[in-house]
Write an enzyme that holds these catalytic residues in place. Sequence first.
Site, mmCIF file in Angstrom:
data_model
loop_
_atom_site.group_PDB
_atom_site.id
_atom_site.type_symbol
_atom_site.label_atom_id
_atom_site.label_comp_id
_atom_site.label_asym_id
_atom_site.label_seq_id
_atom_site.Cartn_x
_atom_site.Cartn_y
_atom_site.Cartn_z
ATOM 1 N N ASP A 80 -3.335 11.758 -1.672
ATOM 2 C CA ASP A 80 -3.411 13.226 -1.626
ATOM 3 C C ASP A 80 -3.799 13.774 -2.999
ATOM 4 O O ASP A 80 -3.237 13.349 -4.013
ATOM 5 C CB ASP A 80 -2.044 13.802 -1.220
ATOM 6 C CG ASP A 80 -1.694 13.449 0.227
ATOM 7 O OD1 ASP A 80 -2.619 13.221 1.024
ATOM 8 O OD2 ASP A 80 -0.497 13.400 0.552
ATOM 9 N N THR B 299 -10.416 2.082 5.174
ATOM 10 C CA THR B 299 -9.227 2.792 5.656
ATOM 11 C C THR B 299 -9.698 3.855 6.661
ATOM 12 O O THR B 299 -10.901 4.117 6.780
ATOM 13 C CB THR B 299 -8.478 3.480 4.494
ATOM 14 O OG1 THR B 299 -9.178 4.673 4.141
ATOM 15 C CG2 THR B 299 -8.361 2.584 3.280
ATOM 16 N N GLU C 269 0.867 -1.184 0.000
ATOM 17 C CA GLU C 269 0.000 0.000 0.000
ATOM 18 C C GLU C 269 0.898 1.226 0.000
ATOM 19 O O GLU C 269 1.822 1.333 0.808
ATOM 20 C CB GLU C 269 -0.923 0.050 1.223
ATOM 21 C CG GLU C 269 -1.869 1.251 1.126
ATOM 22 C CD GLU C 269 -2.766 1.487 2.355
ATOM 23 O OE1 GLU C 269 -3.613 2.392 2.282
ATOM 24 O OE2 GLU C 269 -2.596 0.785 3.365
ATOM 25 N N GLU D 199 5.103 4.711 3.418
ATOM 26 C CA GLU D 199 4.605 6.010 3.883
ATOM 27 C C GLU D 199 5.774 6.997 3.915
ATOM 28 O O GLU D 199 6.867 6.666 4.343
ATOM 29 C CB GLU D 199 3.950 5.853 5.258
ATOM 30 C CG GLU D 199 3.572 7.122 5.968
ATOM 31 C CD GLU D 199 2.688 8.062 5.161
ATOM 32 O OE1 GLU D 199 1.649 7.641 4.632
ATOM 33 O OE2 GLU D 199 3.065 9.250 5.044
HETATM 34 N N1 SAM Z 1 -4.296 5.564 2.951
HETATM 35 C C1 SAM Z 1 -4.664 6.189 4.211
HETATM 36 C C2 SAM Z 1 -6.152 6.194 4.374
HETATM 37 O O1 SAM Z 1 -6.872 5.950 3.371
HETATM 38 O O2 SAM Z 1 -6.635 6.401 5.491
HETATM 39 C C3 SAM Z 1 -4.065 7.608 4.313
HETATM 40 C C4 SAM Z 1 -4.527 8.620 3.324
HETATM 41 S S1 SAM Z 1 -3.669 10.168 3.442
HETATM 42 C C5 SAM Z 1 -4.735 11.297 2.683
HETATM 43 C C6 SAM Z 1 -2.425 9.989 2.203
HETATM 44 C C7 SAM Z 1 -1.105 9.455 2.739
HETATM 45 O O3 SAM Z 1 -0.208 9.252 1.653
HETATM 46 C C8 SAM Z 1 -0.405 10.425 3.681
HETATM 47 O O4 SAM Z 1 -0.071 9.757 4.883
HETATM 48 C C9 SAM Z 1 0.835 10.875 2.916
HETATM 49 O O5 SAM Z 1 1.926 11.146 3.750
HETATM 50 C C10 SAM Z 1 1.097 9.661 2.017
HETATM 51 N N2 SAM Z 1 1.820 9.984 0.771
HETATM 52 C C11 SAM Z 1 1.507 10.959 -0.113
HETATM 53 N N3 SAM Z 1 2.365 10.966 -1.138
HETATM 54 C C12 SAM Z 1 3.244 9.950 -0.907
HETATM 55 C C13 SAM Z 1 4.381 9.462 -1.606
HETATM 56 N N4 SAM Z 1 4.783 10.029 -2.755
HETATM 57 N N5 SAM Z 1 5.033 8.403 -1.097
HETATM 58 C C14 SAM Z 1 4.646 7.844 0.073
HETATM 59 N N6 SAM Z 1 3.581 8.271 0.795
HETATM 60 C C15 SAM Z 1 2.887 9.311 0.315
#
Ligand code: SAM
Length: 212
Positions: free
Chosen positions: A117, A192, A43, A68
């Site tokens: 995001d 999630t 993931e 992450e």
């Molecule tokens: N997947 C989880 C959920 O659905 O509850 C978290 C969603 S949160 C909006 C998006 C997560 O993606 C954040 O924790 C952010 O730090 C991570 N993220 C964004 N761009 C990323 C990247 N290029 N590589 C790794 N993680 C990333």
Amino acid sequence: MRLRNITGSREVIGESRFVIHEPKELRGKWQERFGNTNPIRIEIGMGKGKFLHTLAKQNPSVNYIGIEKYSSVLLRAIQKSEEEELPNLLFIRMDAEELPTVFDKGEVDRIYLNFSDPWPKDRHAKRRLPSQQFLNRYDVVLRQEGRLEFKTDNRELFDFAVEELAKAGWKAEKITYDLHNDADMCEGNVMTEYEEKFSAMGNPICKYIIYR
Ligand code: SAM
């Protein structure tokens, strides 16, 4: 969600046995690291890790890796593993841009993107995890018959993702614009953290499963 400044989070992560600190050294050897030949599912942007923890518990014969970017969020996932250790769940703190340096060609069986995001400004489109640029990276590490699953409540991001998949040469196996009212696609759905929050607000959840 971006609790970037939790004191000591880097130190906790640095010492955690659930986190792979030199992931590039395991490129092509992930199954060896897990000590089995089970498929590897990842993931990307897993946040606090509830989704992956639940899947790992439900499917002991699948290896899961949560990726992450931010330490402070990863910390929450580590805390969950401390409370309930699962032999088939590991984490990497890194930017997903590095995927092809960490996984060998076809080493990954399935990729999950959940509530990625949105990066709403056009000039940031390349940073969106379902963008063509990222699909090209996934194309390298995902096995040929592998699938990528993406869920979000953000309709604009989802429409963008659907346009991008065709441009990058992928095909949709299944699409829904209301996951929780789609009996077929919702079967076995694991929520999630973001999904719980946004569906409780009444937002429909979009999902696709794609392949090449
Ligand atoms: N997947 C989880 C959920 O659905 O509850 C978290 C969603 S949160 C909006 C998006 C997560 O993606 C954040 O924790 C952010 O730090 C991570 N993220 C964004 N761009 C990323 C990247 N290029 N590589 C790794 N993680 C990333």
